[in-house]
Design an enzyme around this catalytic site. Structure first.
Site, mmCIF file in Angstrom:
data_model
loop_
_atom_site.group_PDB
_atom_site.id
_atom_site.type_symbol
_atom_site.label_atom_id
_atom_site.label_comp_id
_atom_site.label_asym_id
_atom_site.label_seq_id
_atom_site.Cartn_x
_atom_site.Cartn_y
_atom_site.Cartn_z
ATOM 1 C CG ASP A 189 -4.224 -1.815 0.574
ATOM 2 O OD1 ASP A 189 -3.400 -2.295 1.011
ATOM 3 O OD2 ASP A 189 -4.327 -0.544 0.786
ATOM 4 C CB SER A 207 -1.104 0.032 1.100
ATOM 5 O OG SER A 207 -1.974 1.112 0.964
#
Length: 286
Positions: free
Chosen positions: A153, A37
């Site tokens: 993510d 991320s």
């Protein structure tokens, strides 16, 4: 072989810039950066030769207008925004750089296949696409559709991917977690918020009004944040027990909201100071 693992955390992840600055001063040079991320975004700047000082300048330039630009609402069933503005920024910054063409420091971005729940380690292909997949926060950014995969993510399955470093054969691992593993600081949209929070709040409230969604007092973001924090906190602790890093750096970013991207200077200092406090451990590892 040394690995630097940078975990997810949205705006809290700007602390990674301070970590990189301190590690640079200590003399730690990783052979690979593995990012999840926001960690993949900051890590990608580093492996393309962007010094922490320039990263900090970029972070300092983020204001309410830029936050609104990156999170420009284009709501769909798959997410709040399609991430096209982020993609444009990444393409302009990296150009056509491919991961396998990077210099001495290798790179890997961690994402999650939404269809299978598998952790996906991206170590080849266009750098900007790898980062875009890794930062696709569920519900905020639409997933990245590539081939038969639907990527979101990496924090969904591995917020601080130390196990990836170990499985790739790296025996010296410095890992950084910027997520608060205790009670999260929630965003109360009924009171005055910071400029960045207001920008995101206003876009969300416009979405509610346009789509005639009732009961905004349910506070979608608080529900989402509680869920994400609880999930990722448990995953981080479990994975660290199974795959402990040699040096673990954990800045206290509890005072920085997930969407307060205009607080880069504060986050930088938190990351820098937390790393300086671990300097002796890092030197012993070197």
């Amino acid at each position: 072989m040394k690995a630097l693992v940078l975990g997810g955390g949205a705006a809290k992840g700007l602390a990674h810039i301070g970590v990189l600055k301190a590690l640079e001063e200590i003399g730690f040079k990783p052979d690979i950066v593995i990012g999840c991320s926001m960690g993949s975004l900051v890590g990608s700047f580093y492996v393309t030769g962007t010094p922490p000082s320039k990263m900090l300048d970029i972070a300092r330039s983020i204001d309410k207008r830029k936050i609104a630009y990156f999170f420009s609402p284009r709501p769909s069933l798959a997410g709040f925004t399609d991430g096209k503005n982020v993609m444009k920024f990444l393409q302009e910054f990296y150009g056509g750089v491919r991961i396998e063409e990077l210099g001495k420091t290798k790179f890997a971005a961690v994402a999650t296949d939404l269809l299978t729940g598998e952790e996906v380690v991206i170590s080849r292909g266009p750098l900007y696409l790898a980062v875009r997949a890794s930062i696709a926060i569920p519900g905020v950014f639409t997933p990245l559709f590539t081939g038969s995969r639907v990527l979101v993510d990496g924090g969904v399955v591995d917020p601080v991917p130390v196990r990836v470093a170990r499985k790739l054969g790296y025996d010296k691992v410095v890992a950084v977690n910027v997520l608060t593993r205790e009670k999260p600081d929630l965003v109360d949209y009924t009171v005055e918020a910071s400029s960045s929070q207001r920008s995101f709040r206003d876009a969300f409230m416009n979405f509610i009004q346009k789509n005639r969604i009732k009961s905004p007092s349910l506070n979608f973001f608080n529900v989402a944040l509680y869920s994400v924090y609880a999930m990722e906190g448990a995953i981080i602790q479990n994975n660290l027990d199974l795959y402990p890093p040699d040096v673990f750096i954990e800045p206290d970013t509890s005072g920085i909201g997930l969407f307060e991207f205009d607080r880069g200077e504060d986050a930088f200092l938190l990351g820098y100071n937390a790393t300086v406090s671990k300097a002796d451990e890092v030197r012993r590892l070197i």
